[in-house]
Motif scaffolding. Structure first.
Motif, PDB file in Angstrom:
ATOM      1  N   ASN A  96       6.988   9.859   6.136  1.00 12.22           N
ATOM      2  CA  ASN A  96       6.053  10.386   5.130  1.00 12.22           C
ATOM      3  C   ASN A  96       5.378   9.470   4.369  1.00 12.22           C
ATOM      4  N   ARG A  97       6.044   8.137   4.217  1.00 14.69           N
ATOM      5  CA  ARG A  97       5.707   6.964   3.389  1.00 14.69           C
ATOM      6  C   ARG A  97       4.819   5.971   4.154  1.00 14.69           C
ATOM      7  N   GLN A  98       4.901   6.273   5.441  1.00 21.46           N
ATOM      8  CA  GLN A  98       4.182   5.356   6.564  1.00 21.46           C
ATOM      9  C   GLN A  98       5.012   3.971   6.415  1.00 21.46           C
ATOM     10  N   VAL A  99       6.507   3.843   6.417  1.00 27.18           N
ATOM     11  CA  VAL A  99       7.284   2.935   6.416  1.00 27.18           C
ATOM     12  C   VAL A  99       7.559   2.715   7.858  1.00 27.18           C
ATOM     13  N   LEU A 100       7.299   1.765   8.368  1.00 28.51           N
ATOM     14  CA  LEU A 100       7.555   1.433   9.922  1.00 28.51           C
ATOM     15  C   LEU A 100       9.187   0.956   9.959  1.00 28.51           C
ATOM     16  N   ASN A 101       9.611   1.240  11.070  1.00 29.81           N
ATOM     17  CA  ASN A 101      11.258   0.813  11.402  1.00 29.81           C
ATOM     18  C   ASN A 101      11.165  -0.765  11.273  1.00 29.81           C
ATOM     19  N   SER A 102      10.011  -1.287  11.732  1.00 28.94           N
ATOM     20  CA  SER A 102       9.895  -3.029  11.634  1.00 28.94           C
ATOM     21  C   SER A 102      10.204  -3.406  10.199  1.00 28.94           C
ATOM     22  N   TYR A 103       9.396  -2.712   9.245  1.00 24.58           N
ATOM     23  CA  TYR A 103       9.551  -3.026   7.864  1.00 24.58           C
ATOM     24  C   TYR A 103      10.987  -2.819   7.156  1.00 24.58           C
TER      25      TYR A 103
ATOM     26  N   PHE B 122       0.585  -1.309  -0.136  1.00 26.59           N
ATOM     27  CA  PHE B 122       0.265  -0.052   0.120  1.00 26.59           C
ATOM     28  C   PHE B 122       0.930   1.167   0.086  1.00 26.59           C
ATOM     29  N   ILE B 123       1.949   1.103   0.498  1.00 22.05           N
ATOM     30  CA  ILE B 123       2.956   2.272   0.464  1.00 22.05           C
ATOM     31  C   ILE B 123       3.206   2.865  -0.847  1.00 22.05           C
ATOM     32  N   PHE B 124       3.242   2.112  -1.866  1.00 20.18           N
ATOM     33  CA  PHE B 124       3.624   2.588  -3.227  1.00 20.18           C
ATOM     34  C   PHE B 124       2.497   3.143  -4.081  1.00 20.18           C
TER      35      PHE B 124
ATOM     36  N   LEU C 297      20.966   4.431  11.277  1.00 16.40           N
ATOM     37  CA  LEU C 297      21.087   6.093  10.919  1.00 16.40           C
ATOM     38  C   LEU C 297      19.359   6.239  10.442  1.00 16.40           C
ATOM     39  N   ILE C 298      18.784   5.220   9.591  1.00 15.18           N
ATOM     40  CA  ILE C 298      17.527   5.243   9.215  1.00 15.18           C
ATOM     41  C   ILE C 298      16.671   5.584  10.586  1.00 15.18           C
ATOM     42  N   ALA C 299      17.009   4.500  11.543  1.00 16.28           N
ATOM     43  CA  ALA C 299      16.077   4.308  12.690  1.00 16.28           C
ATOM     44  C   ALA C 299      16.130   5.595  13.488  1.00 16.28           C
ATOM     45  N   GLU C 300      17.508   6.237  13.727  1.00 15.72           N
ATOM     46  CA  GLU C 300      17.538   7.133  14.460  1.00 15.72           C
ATOM     47  C   GLU C 300      16.852   8.399  13.858  1.00 15.72           C
ATOM     48  N   GLY C 301      17.285   8.507  12.654  1.00 18.00           N
ATOM     49  CA  GLY C 301      16.635   9.507  11.811  1.00 18.00           C
ATOM     50  C   GLY C 301      15.005   9.682  11.790  1.00 18.00           C
ATOM     51  N   TYR C 302      14.464   8.477  11.722  1.00 14.92           N
ATOM     52  CA  TYR C 302      12.925   8.103  12.069  1.00 14.92           C
ATOM     53  C   TYR C 302      12.613   8.773  13.386  1.00 14.92           C
ATOM     54  N   HIS C 303      13.336   8.365  14.359  1.00 12.78           N
ATOM     55  CA  HIS C 303      12.871   8.639  15.718  1.00 12.78           C
ATOM     56  C   HIS C 303      13.127  10.052  16.017  1.00 12.78           C
ATOM     57  N   SER C 304      14.463  10.560  15.760  1.00  8.79           N
ATOM     58  CA  SER C 304      14.645  11.939  16.064  1.00  8.79           C
ATOM     59  C   SER C 304      13.472  12.762  15.168  1.00  8.79           C
ATOM     60  N   THR C 305      13.285  12.565  14.075  1.00 11.64           N
ATOM     61  CA  THR C 305      12.269  13.326  13.233  1.00 11.64           C
ATOM     62  C   THR C 305      10.990  13.388  13.948  1.00 11.64           C
TER      63      THR C 305
END
Length: 152
Positions: free
Chosen positions: A87-94, A44-46, A136-144
């Motif tokens: 923005n795309r609703q991509v969870l870190n678990s994915y 659904f993300i796409f 870095l992606i997870a931290e960027g997600y969390h920080s943002t």
């Protein structure tokens, strides 16, 4: 990078084997997006017709990682991916699940093409680099997310 033990030797290993490991890029891209587009919780993300653009993005990422030319700008770019994921609703678990599949793909190819000893050496360099990317992606997600949701 200290905690993952990523080193100049890892960069060198990736650079020395790039000519070969980059031959796998088409198979990697196919595996990556076939997985995401066929899984109901990620498909659904796409948006309609966007797969070629997304494939180019992951292709460029794979070629960059396997090149071993991982400078400060590359790492900074990785830290911004978390915002794109929000923005795309991509969870870190994915994201972590797909990084696992990425690493497994690379490990399988390394063992098949290089044998156990050399294959593991190449894979471990790749794994350390991609572990940093995930962090870095997870931290960027969390920080943002924390900044967006913060009342201050």
């Amino acid at each position: 990078m200290y905690l993952t033990e990523f080193s100049d030797d890892d960069r060198r290993v990736l650079q020395e084997t790039a000519k070969h490991t980059q031959l796998w890029v088409d198979q990697f891209v196919q595996m990556f997006y076939d997985t995401l587009f066929t899984y109901p919780l990620t498909s659904f993300i796409f948006h309609e017709g966007e797969r070629p653009e997304r494939e180019q993005t992951i292709r460029d990422w794979y070629l960059r990682i396997t090149s071993g030319k991982l400078d400060d700008k590359f790492w900074e770019d990785q830290s911004r991916v978390g915002l794109l994921h929000i923005n795309r609703q991509v969870l870190n678990s994915y994201m972590f699940g797909m990084m696992h599949r990425t690493q497994k793909f690379f490990l399988d190819k390394c063992l098949t093409d290089f044998g156990t000893e050399k294959g593991l050496r190449i894979y471990h360099a790749f794994k350390r680099a991609t572990d940093i990317t995930s962090g870095l992606i997870a931290e960027g997600y969390h920080s943002t997310y924390a900044v967006i949701k913060s009342p201050h």
